[in-house]
Design an enzyme around this catalytic site. Structure first.
Site, PDB file in Angstrom:
ATOM      1  N   GLN A   1      23.703   2.378  21.864  1.00 62.72           N
ATOM      2  CA  GLN A   1      24.912   3.152  22.183  1.00 62.72           C
ATOM      3  C   GLN A   1      25.475   2.658  23.517  1.00 62.72           C
ATOM      4  O   GLN A   1      24.815   2.760  24.554  1.00 62.72           O
ATOM      5  CB  GLN A   1      24.641   4.655  22.277  1.00 62.72           C
ATOM      6  CG  GLN A   1      25.990   5.391  22.417  1.00 62.72           C
ATOM      7  CD  GLN A   1      25.874   6.883  22.665  1.00 62.72           C
ATOM      8  OE1 GLN A   1      25.165   7.299  23.572  1.00 62.72           O
ATOM      9  NE2 GLN A   1      26.582   7.681  21.897  1.00 62.72           N
TER      10      GLN A   1
ATOM     11  N   HIS B   1      30.315   4.777  22.674  1.00 63.90           N
ATOM     12  CA  HIS B   1      30.254   6.208  22.991  1.00 63.90           C
ATOM     13  C   HIS B   1      31.669   6.686  23.311  1.00 63.90           C
ATOM     14  O   HIS B   1      32.149   6.543  24.429  1.00 63.90           O
ATOM     15  CB  HIS B   1      29.316   6.444  24.173  1.00 63.90           C
ATOM     16  CG  HIS B   1      28.895   7.878  24.331  1.00 63.90           C
ATOM     17  ND1 HIS B   1      29.543   8.916  23.711  1.00 63.90           N
ATOM     18  CD2 HIS B   1      27.870   8.438  25.020  1.00 63.90           C
ATOM     19  CE1 HIS B   1      28.939  10.062  24.025  1.00 63.90           C
ATOM     20  NE2 HIS B   1      27.918   9.792  24.814  1.00 63.90           N
TER      21      HIS B   1
ATOM     22  N   PRO C   1      21.762   9.430  19.423  1.00 65.48           N
ATOM     23  CA  PRO C   1      21.552   8.862  20.764  1.00 65.48           C
ATOM     24  C   PRO C   1      21.103   9.941  21.745  1.00 65.48           C
ATOM     25  O   PRO C   1      21.702  11.015  21.785  1.00 65.48           O
ATOM     26  CB  PRO C   1      22.934   8.328  21.139  1.00 65.48           C
ATOM     27  CG  PRO C   1      23.902   9.108  20.285  1.00 65.48           C
ATOM     28  CD  PRO C   1      23.163   9.390  19.008  1.00 65.48           C
TER      29      PRO C   1
ATOM     30  N   TYR D   1      32.954  11.105  28.286  1.00 70.64           N
ATOM     31  CA  TYR D   1      32.793   9.849  29.029  1.00 70.64           C
ATOM     32  C   TYR D   1      34.077   9.003  28.895  1.00 70.64           C
ATOM     33  O   TYR D   1      35.087   9.506  28.417  1.00 70.64           O
ATOM     34  CB  TYR D   1      31.509   9.138  28.573  1.00 70.64           C
ATOM     35  CG  TYR D   1      30.311  10.031  28.847  1.00 70.64           C
ATOM     36  CD1 TYR D   1      29.962  10.342  30.169  1.00 70.64           C
ATOM     37  CD2 TYR D   1      29.602  10.651  27.822  1.00 70.64           C
ATOM     38  CE1 TYR D   1      28.908  11.213  30.450  1.00 70.64           C
ATOM     39  CE2 TYR D   1      28.542  11.525  28.099  1.00 70.64           C
ATOM     40  CZ  TYR D   1      28.211  11.797  29.413  1.00 70.64           C
ATOM     41  OH  TYR D   1      27.187  12.670  29.697  1.00 70.64           O
TER      42      TYR D   1
HETATM   43  C1  FMN Z   1      18.027  14.985  25.885  1.00 69.52           C
HETATM   44  C2  FMN Z   1      19.351  14.693  25.241  1.00 69.52           C
HETATM   45  C3  FMN Z   1      20.066  13.565  25.609  1.00 69.52           C
HETATM   46  C4  FMN Z   1      21.275  13.247  24.985  1.00 69.52           C
HETATM   47  N1  FMN Z   1      21.916  12.079  25.320  1.00 69.52           N
HETATM   48  C5  FMN Z   1      22.989  11.666  24.587  1.00 69.52           C
HETATM   49  C6  FMN Z   1      23.526  10.364  24.777  1.00 69.52           C
HETATM   50  O1  FMN Z   1      23.044   9.531  25.564  1.00 69.52           O
HETATM   51  N2  FMN Z   1      24.607  10.029  24.029  1.00 69.52           N
HETATM   52  C7  FMN Z   1      25.165  10.895  23.115  1.00 69.52           C
HETATM   53  O2  FMN Z   1      26.133  10.537  22.451  1.00 69.52           O
HETATM   54  N3  FMN Z   1      24.652  12.122  22.911  1.00 69.52           N
HETATM   55  C8  FMN Z   1      23.568  12.518  23.597  1.00 69.52           C
HETATM   56  N4  FMN Z   1      22.987  13.743  23.332  1.00 69.52           N
HETATM   57  C9  FMN Z   1      23.529  14.587  22.230  1.00 69.52           C
HETATM   58  C10 FMN Z   1      22.739  14.329  20.919  1.00 69.52           C
HETATM   59  O3  FMN Z   1      22.988  13.030  20.428  1.00 69.52           O
HETATM   60  C11 FMN Z   1      23.106  15.360  19.828  1.00 69.52           C
HETATM   61  O4  FMN Z   1      24.496  15.283  19.586  1.00 69.52           O
HETATM   62  C12 FMN Z   1      22.751  16.792  20.215  1.00 69.52           C
HETATM   63  O5  FMN Z   1      21.421  16.872  20.679  1.00 69.52           O
HETATM   64  C13 FMN Z   1      22.927  17.783  19.023  1.00 69.52           C
HETATM   65  O6  FMN Z   1      22.133  17.382  17.920  1.00 69.52           O
HETATM   66  P1  FMN Z   1      20.711  18.099  17.610  1.00 69.52           P
HETATM   67  O7  FMN Z   1      21.004  19.551  17.336  1.00 69.52           O
HETATM   68  O8  FMN Z   1      20.206  17.439  16.391  1.00 69.52           O
HETATM   69  O9  FMN Z   1      19.855  17.940  18.811  1.00 69.52           O
HETATM   70  C14 FMN Z   1      21.801  14.102  23.971  1.00 69.52           C
HETATM   71  C15 FMN Z   1      21.089  15.255  23.621  1.00 69.52           C
HETATM   72  C16 FMN Z   1      19.877  15.554  24.222  1.00 69.52           C
HETATM   73  C17 FMN Z   1      19.098  16.764  23.775  1.00 69.52           C
END
Ligand code: FMN
Length: 357
Positions: A98, A172, A23, A177
């Site tokens: 989500q 979530h 997400p 949150y």
């Molecule tokens: C731009 C951005 C927005 C994100 N928004 C959410 C979100 O809405 N809900 C959530 O659970 N995690 C959110 N995350 C966390 C990501 O789901 C993920 O856990 C995090 O980027 C680490 O994984 P990665 O190394 O593959 O990027 C967000 C991350 C990024 C970069």
């Protein structure tokens, strides 16, 4: 042998691979929290994922954390999501919404309402508002009699998500949150049945999950958790006990999956893997940490018993991420400046890998 590219059954869905799009809030919804045609194109471009989990979607106005995020609490919002889920399905994909209630991580300038939380304890940090970043306000502590209405909001949003064509929902419960606030002993100072002991602090999460299961079915309900994650001032002191009890309760509900972030040590996470008998989605790195999830982290966690692996940032710049992982093509870097702004720029502008002629 299980690889990222072997199939997996998730409830009634047959996932063609084990790559989940994590997400990610992208702050590109229209007025009134409506999904847009650009959002339909963005998700449809990424439909080769085994499963897409949408950006956080607020289940109520008061649950909105950031300006510009979409909702699932009005009929117009349901109608606006329909072209998104249709576009993903047309391209052969599957998508969960989500459901994200921000609780205290919100601001009256964003919603017109004073944020609520388990207790009158402000988050640590500055929240986004239409006028820029501002200190997180002290939330109003929910009265015991008000808690069920917020629990119900997850289930109502889940019902609307299914009406809008989503294949399921992810609650979530991570990253500081509302659900995470109830879990945490420093955000939750309550003395009623929702605070104090571990059994009481997990009650909000378990009741939200149970209400959602009643609304749309266990096979359509997942939850995301960040054990020990220090987001927005959350401090959890009893991580193994807290999350073992939570997963034990959730396993009785037979949820479609638990989505864990690697926010605590590997030994604790492996213990949680043993506690949770169902599908485990693993997000292998710290959110917003310096390193993003890649093939090596994914294979490591598949080897440790995760069923599915979620990739966040890699999906932003690589709509064809599954193909790139499968064939060892380079993973393009994402531009952080357009994570939360830029309209279609940095959103729809990343191409699939261009093979030279
Ligand atoms: C731009 C951005 C927005 C994100 N928004 C959410 C979100 O809405 N809900 C959530 O659970 N995690 C959110 N995350 C966390 C990501 O789901 C993920 O856990 C995090 O980027 C680490 O994984 P990665 O190394 O593959 O990027 C967000 C991350 C990024 C970069």
């Amino acid at each position: 042998m299980t690889t990222l590219f072997s199939g997996h059954r998730l409830g009634e869905l047959a996932l063609p691979n084990r790559v989940v799009m994590a997400p990610m809030t992208r702050v590109r919804a229209g007025t009134g929290g409506l999904a847009t045609p650009s959002m339909a194109r963005y998700y449809a471009q990424r439909a080769s994922a085994g499963l897409i989990v949408s950006e956080g979607v607020q289940p109520s106005l008061i649950g909105q954390s950031n300006p510009g995020t979409p909702g699932l609490y009005t009929d117009d919002q349901v109608a606006a999501w329909r072209p998104v889920t249709d576009a993903v399905h047309t391209n052969g994909g599957r998508i969960f919404a989500q459901i994200m209630h921000g609780g205290r991580v919100s601001h009256p300038d964003t919603t017109g309402l004073r944020p609520v939380g388990p207790s009158a304890v402000a988050a640590v940090g500055e929240v986004f508002t239409p006028g820029g970043r501002k200190p997180a306000p002290v939330p109003r502590a929910l009265a015991t009699a008000e808690v069920p209405e917020h629990i119900r909001s997850y289930a109502d949003a889940a019902r609307r998500a299914v009406d809008a064509g989503f294949d399921g929902v992810e609650l979530h419960g991570a990253n500081g949150y509302l659900i995470s606030q109830f879990l945490s002993p420093n955000a939750n100072l309550r003395t009623d049945r929702y605070g104090g002991s571990v059994a009481n602090r997990i009650r909000f999460a378990v009741e939200a999950a149970a209400a959602t299961v009643d609304a749309v079915g266990a096979e359509r309900t997942g939850i995301r958790l960040s054990p020990g994650g220090p987001f927005w001032g959350i401090e959890e002191t009893d991580v193994p006990e807290l999350y073992t009890e939570l997963l034990t309760e959730l396993s009785r509900l037979r949820l479609a999956y638990v989505h864990l972030e690697a926010t605590t040590d590997e030994e604790t996470l492996l213990g949680l893997r043993r506690t949770w008998p169902g599908t485990l989605v693993m997000n292998p790195v710290l959110p917003m940490g310096p390193k993003q999830t890649g093939r090596a982290e994914a294979d490591h966690w598949l080897g440790l018993g995760a069923d599915l692996i979620s990739f966040g940032r890699a999906f932003i710049a690589n709509p064809d991420l599954v193909e790139r992982l499968r064939t060892g093509l380079p993973i393009a870097p994402a531009d952080e400046a357009t994570y939360f702004e830029g309209a279609d720029n940095g959103y729809l502008t990343y191409p699939a890998y261009q093979h030279s002629a």
